[in-house]
Design a protein around this motif. Structure first.
Motif, mmCIF file in Angstrom:
data_model
loop_
_atom_site.group_PDB
_atom_site.id
_atom_site.type_symbol
_atom_site.label_atom_id
_atom_site.label_comp_id
_atom_site.label_asym_id
_atom_site.label_seq_id
_atom_site.Cartn_x
_atom_site.Cartn_y
_atom_site.Cartn_z
ATOM 1 N N LEU A 171 -17.045 -9.309 8.194
ATOM 2 C CA LEU A 171 -16.609 -9.705 9.510
ATOM 3 C C LEU A 171 -17.556 -8.882 10.750
ATOM 4 O O LEU A 171 -17.824 -9.397 11.916
ATOM 5 C CB LEU A 171 -15.128 -8.703 9.716
ATOM 6 C CG LEU A 171 -14.329 -8.924 11.146
ATOM 7 C CD1 LEU A 171 -13.988 -10.295 11.499
ATOM 8 C CD2 LEU A 171 -13.102 -8.229 11.067
ATOM 9 N N ILE A 172 -18.077 -7.608 10.422
ATOM 10 C CA ILE A 172 -18.817 -6.875 11.389
ATOM 11 C C ILE A 172 -19.945 -7.650 11.373
ATOM 12 O O ILE A 172 -20.650 -7.942 12.633
ATOM 13 C CB ILE A 172 -19.147 -5.461 10.871
ATOM 14 C CG1 ILE A 172 -17.640 -4.616 10.883
ATOM 15 C CG2 ILE A 172 -20.214 -4.831 11.797
ATOM 16 C CD1 ILE A 172 -17.009 -4.702 12.190
ATOM 17 N N ASP A 178 -28.561 -2.212 14.332
ATOM 18 C CA ASP A 178 -28.826 -0.903 14.536
ATOM 19 C C ASP A 178 -28.790 -0.413 16.027
ATOM 20 O O ASP A 178 -28.435 0.437 16.436
ATOM 21 C CB ASP A 178 -30.311 -0.592 14.301
ATOM 22 C CG ASP A 178 -30.533 -0.625 12.704
ATOM 23 O OD1 ASP A 178 -29.296 -0.247 11.944
ATOM 24 O OD2 ASP A 178 -31.637 -0.661 12.017
ATOM 25 N N GLU A 179 -29.169 -1.398 16.989
ATOM 26 C CA GLU A 179 -29.209 -1.132 18.359
ATOM 27 C C GLU A 179 -27.659 -1.271 18.765
ATOM 28 O O GLU A 179 -27.539 -0.448 19.910
ATOM 29 C CB GLU A 179 -29.732 -2.673 19.112
ATOM 30 C CG GLU A 179 -31.340 -2.587 18.753
ATOM 31 C CD GLU A 179 -32.090 -3.897 19.365
ATOM 32 O OE1 GLU A 179 -31.170 -4.806 19.703
ATOM 33 O OE2 GLU A 179 -33.384 -3.928 19.379
ATOM 34 N N ILE A 180 -26.699 -1.927 18.435
ATOM 35 C CA ILE A 180 -25.276 -2.112 18.611
ATOM 36 C C ILE A 180 -24.783 -0.659 18.178
ATOM 37 O O ILE A 180 -23.852 0.077 19.180
ATOM 38 C CB ILE A 180 -24.463 -3.089 18.047
ATOM 39 C CG1 ILE A 180 -24.730 -4.667 18.720
ATOM 40 C CG2 ILE A 180 -23.072 -2.809 18.148
ATOM 41 C CD1 ILE A 180 -24.375 -5.701 17.965
ATOM 42 N N MET A 181 -25.015 -0.161 17.093
ATOM 43 C CA MET A 181 -24.614 1.072 16.745
ATOM 44 C C MET A 181 -24.973 2.165 17.567
ATOM 45 O O MET A 181 -24.438 3.136 17.895
ATOM 46 C CB MET A 181 -24.796 1.377 15.303
ATOM 47 C CG MET A 181 -24.112 0.567 14.243
ATOM 48 S SD MET A 181 -22.182 0.522 14.675
ATOM 49 C CE MET A 181 -21.779 2.021 14.290
ATOM 50 N N ALA A 182 -26.437 2.215 17.988
ATOM 51 C CA ALA A 182 -26.916 3.071 18.614
ATOM 52 C C ALA A 182 -26.339 3.160 20.193
ATOM 53 O O ALA A 182 -26.112 4.286 20.689
ATOM 54 C CB ALA A 182 -28.299 2.904 18.761
ATOM 55 N N GLN A 185 -16.840 -9.735 23.745
ATOM 56 C CA GLN A 185 -15.760 -9.607 22.962
ATOM 57 C C GLN A 185 -16.023 -9.263 21.387
ATOM 58 O O GLN A 185 -15.333 -8.105 20.972
ATOM 59 C CB GLN A 185 -14.803 -10.743 22.720
ATOM 60 C CG GLN A 185 -13.492 -10.456 21.969
ATOM 61 C CD GLN A 185 -12.518 -9.429 22.634
ATOM 62 O OE1 GLN A 185 -12.030 -9.552 23.708
ATOM 63 N NE2 GLN A 185 -12.330 -8.004 21.904
ATOM 64 N N ASP A 186 -16.960 -9.767 20.835
ATOM 65 C CA ASP A 186 -17.297 -9.360 19.684
ATOM 66 C C ASP A 186 -18.032 -8.114 19.432
ATOM 67 O O ASP A 186 -17.778 -7.307 18.637
ATOM 68 C CB ASP A 186 -18.396 -10.464 19.103
ATOM 69 C CG ASP A 186 -17.662 -11.696 18.683
ATOM 70 O OD1 ASP A 186 -16.828 -11.710 18.022
ATOM 71 O OD2 ASP A 186 -18.244 -12.667 19.370
ATOM 72 N N ARG A 187 -18.964 -7.767 20.383
ATOM 73 C CA ARG A 187 -19.492 -6.115 20.480
ATOM 74 C C ARG A 187 -18.359 -5.393 20.735
ATOM 75 O O ARG A 187 -18.350 -3.918 19.943
ATOM 76 C CB ARG A 187 -20.407 -6.038 21.553
ATOM 77 C CG ARG A 187 -21.213 -4.736 21.620
ATOM 78 C CD ARG A 187 -22.011 -4.867 22.978
ATOM 79 N NE ARG A 187 -22.907 -3.768 22.905
ATOM 80 C CZ ARG A 187 -24.151 -3.542 22.623
ATOM 81 N NH1 ARG A 187 -24.806 -4.992 22.461
ATOM 82 N NH2 ARG A 187 -24.944 -2.453 22.770
ATOM 83 N N ALA A 188 -17.337 -5.616 21.566
ATOM 84 C CA ALA A 188 -16.244 -4.750 21.768
ATOM 85 C C ALA A 188 -15.354 -4.270 20.425
ATOM 86 O O ALA A 188 -14.932 -3.564 20.076
ATOM 87 C CB ALA A 188 -15.150 -5.149 22.797
ATOM 88 N N ASP A 189 -15.297 -5.673 19.679
ATOM 89 C CA ASP A 189 -14.454 -5.334 18.317
ATOM 90 C C ASP A 189 -15.249 -4.365 17.230
ATOM 91 O O ASP A 189 -14.713 -3.472 16.828
ATOM 92 C CB ASP A 189 -14.364 -6.708 17.642
ATOM 93 C CG ASP A 189 -13.432 -7.832 18.307
ATOM 94 O OD1 ASP A 189 -12.288 -7.090 18.951
ATOM 95 O OD2 ASP A 189 -13.412 -8.868 18.281
ATOM 96 N N VAL A 190 -16.461 -4.636 17.214
ATOM 97 C CA VAL A 190 -17.354 -3.707 16.532
ATOM 98 C C VAL A 190 -17.315 -2.174 16.846
ATOM 99 O O VAL A 190 -16.874 -1.180 15.967
ATOM 100 C CB VAL A 190 -19.143 -4.065 16.708
ATOM 101 C CG1 VAL A 190 -19.593 -3.162 15.631
ATOM 102 C CG2 VAL A 190 -19.131 -5.184 16.029
ATOM 103 N N GLN A 191 -17.233 -2.132 18.129
ATOM 104 C CA GLN A 191 -17.108 -0.716 18.684
ATOM 105 C C GLN A 191 -15.802 -0.178 18.539
ATOM 106 O O GLN A 191 -15.500 1.050 18.100
ATOM 107 C CB GLN A 191 -17.311 -0.737 20.143
ATOM 108 C CG GLN A 191 -17.405 0.696 20.936
ATOM 109 C CD GLN A 191 -17.424 0.580 22.306
ATOM 110 O OE1 GLN A 191 -17.980 -0.384 22.828
ATOM 111 N NE2 GLN A 191 -17.185 1.815 22.951
ATOM 112 N N ALA A 211 -8.362 -11.543 12.037
ATOM 113 C CA ALA A 211 -9.073 -10.462 11.020
ATOM 114 C C ALA A 211 -9.261 -9.088 11.604
ATOM 115 O O ALA A 211 -9.013 -8.135 10.958
ATOM 116 C CB ALA A 211 -10.160 -11.046 10.510
ATOM 117 N N VAL A 212 -9.749 -9.034 12.721
ATOM 118 C CA VAL A 212 -9.872 -7.650 13.605
ATOM 119 C C VAL A 212 -8.338 -7.117 13.403
ATOM 120 O O VAL A 212 -8.371 -5.948 13.305
ATOM 121 C CB VAL A 212 -10.260 -7.981 14.880
ATOM 122 C CG1 VAL A 212 -10.071 -6.600 15.674
ATOM 123 C CG2 VAL A 212 -11.722 -8.435 15.154
#
Length: 217
Positions: free
Chosen positions: A150-151, A200-204, A165-171, A57-58
């Motif tokens: 997905l996000i 919010d923490e991940i996006m920050a 890996q999931d965090r890296a995908d979001v980024q 999906a990514v």
């Protein structure tokens, strides 16, 4: 017994012995495209609604990172038909954590080349199955988990399992402009469990990293 019969018997014994001693013939691992094709075929044959998530999906949403497996989210009522359709294509289906998680694999493939068959009981996965829309994935038209779902899945995986890996995908998907944070946050706020703080923490953190990497003028 004749000499010819003795020779024939000896040939058969030697053949059986060679079969035990010779290494099994290796075959090329099933490609990612072939796995997606198998899922698409199973969905058609079983008339099932399958939502593709995970790394495929990514990739479908624009970040062409490496992956070797397919995450397929299904409804419980489609279980039997999809399993049968995959077996007809040469896959073996095995339970990982029944009744929620099974894998489909062709004999001889490496462990990480597989289809993960996932039967969720909660959100956002159930809604992702309902709202998955047709997209091209590895050259095949399949239903793919919407970007907001997905996000959300990847934020939850990061928060609960610490999946890098999931965090890296979001980024990476954010960097490519593939989702609007406000829209994802509004979607996540409606989920039964609140992970908006984690989002919010991940996006920050992503924004801080981007600011640090930006060259100064």
């Amino acid at each position: 017994m004749s000499f010819r019969a003795d020779l024939d018997r000896l040939d058969r014994q030697l053949a059986r012995l060679r079969g035990r001693l010779e290494p099994a013939k290796q075959h090329p691992a099933t490609t990612l495209a072939a796995l997606v094709s198998a899922v698409a075929h199973a969905a058609r044959v079983a008339r099932a609604r399958i939502a593709i998530g995970g790394g495929v999906a990514v990739r479908a949403h624009g970040h062409r990172r490496e992956t070797t497996d397919v995450d397929a989210f299904l409804r419980e009522r489609d279980r039997r038909g999809v399993f049968e359709a995959l077996r007809e294509q040469g896959f073996e289906v095995a339970a990982v954590m029944p009744p929620f998680h099974y894998i489909a694999q062709r004999r001889g493939d490496p462990p990480d080349v597989r289809i993960d068959l996932l039967f969720p009981r909660g959100e956002p996965e159930l809604d992702a199955i309902r709202k998955a829309r047709p997209m091209r994935a590895e050259g095949f038209l399949v239903r793919v988990v919407p970007i907001e779902h997905l996000i959300a899945m990847k934020v939850i995986a990061t928060a609960t399992r610490g999946e890098a890996q999931d965090r890296a995908d979001v980024q990476r998907l954010y960097g490519l402009g593939k989702f609007a944070p406000a829209k994802v946050r509004a979607f996540m706020a409606k989920l039964p469990e609140d992970y908006t703080t984690e989002f919010d923490e991940i996006m920050a953190a992503i924004c801080r990293a981007a600011a640090t990497a930006r060259p100064r003028t």
